[in-house]
Design a protein around this motif. Structure first.
Motif: not given
Length: 112
Positions: A27-30, A45-48, A52-54, A58-59
């Protein structure tokens, strides 16, 4: 019996730590690894949605493991029989109490 509960709780904590720590590191590293990129997922456009997914997956895994650990440790504490009722049953089994005395005392104990 208390030793079995302590052993079960210890095993649950060890197993949760074995599962939880790698998931926490992911969760921290990805998201940090995403900053190294320059690949097609991180441009435009894929950044946002990738951030959110990354962050969310993990959360959710961490919260799920934490909840299961909490339920496992908490459940073993709440399933213990009431010592007062156990003593009452033992006295009844020895013949120290009549049927009426046992029922009256049991009702008082279960009301509280």
């Amino acid at each position: 019996m208390a030793t079995d509960n302590a052993l079960t709780q210890t095993l649950l904590i060890v197993i949760a730590a074995i599962v939880f720590l790698p998931v926490l590191m992911m969760a921290v590293a990805m998201p940090i690894m995403g900053l190294w990129g320059g690949g097609h997922m991180w441009n435009g456009t894929g950044v946002s949605w990738m951030w959110a997914l990354l962050s969310i997956v993990p959360l959710l895994l961490i919260l799920g493991v934490g909840y299961l650990l909490y339920r496992g440790v908490r459940g073993s504490e709440t399933n213990r029989p009431d010592p007062a009722l156990e003593a009452l049953r033992a006295a009844y089994a020895r013949g120290d109490l009549t049927d009426e005395e046992f029922e009256t005392r049991r009702e008082r104990l279960t009301r509280e």
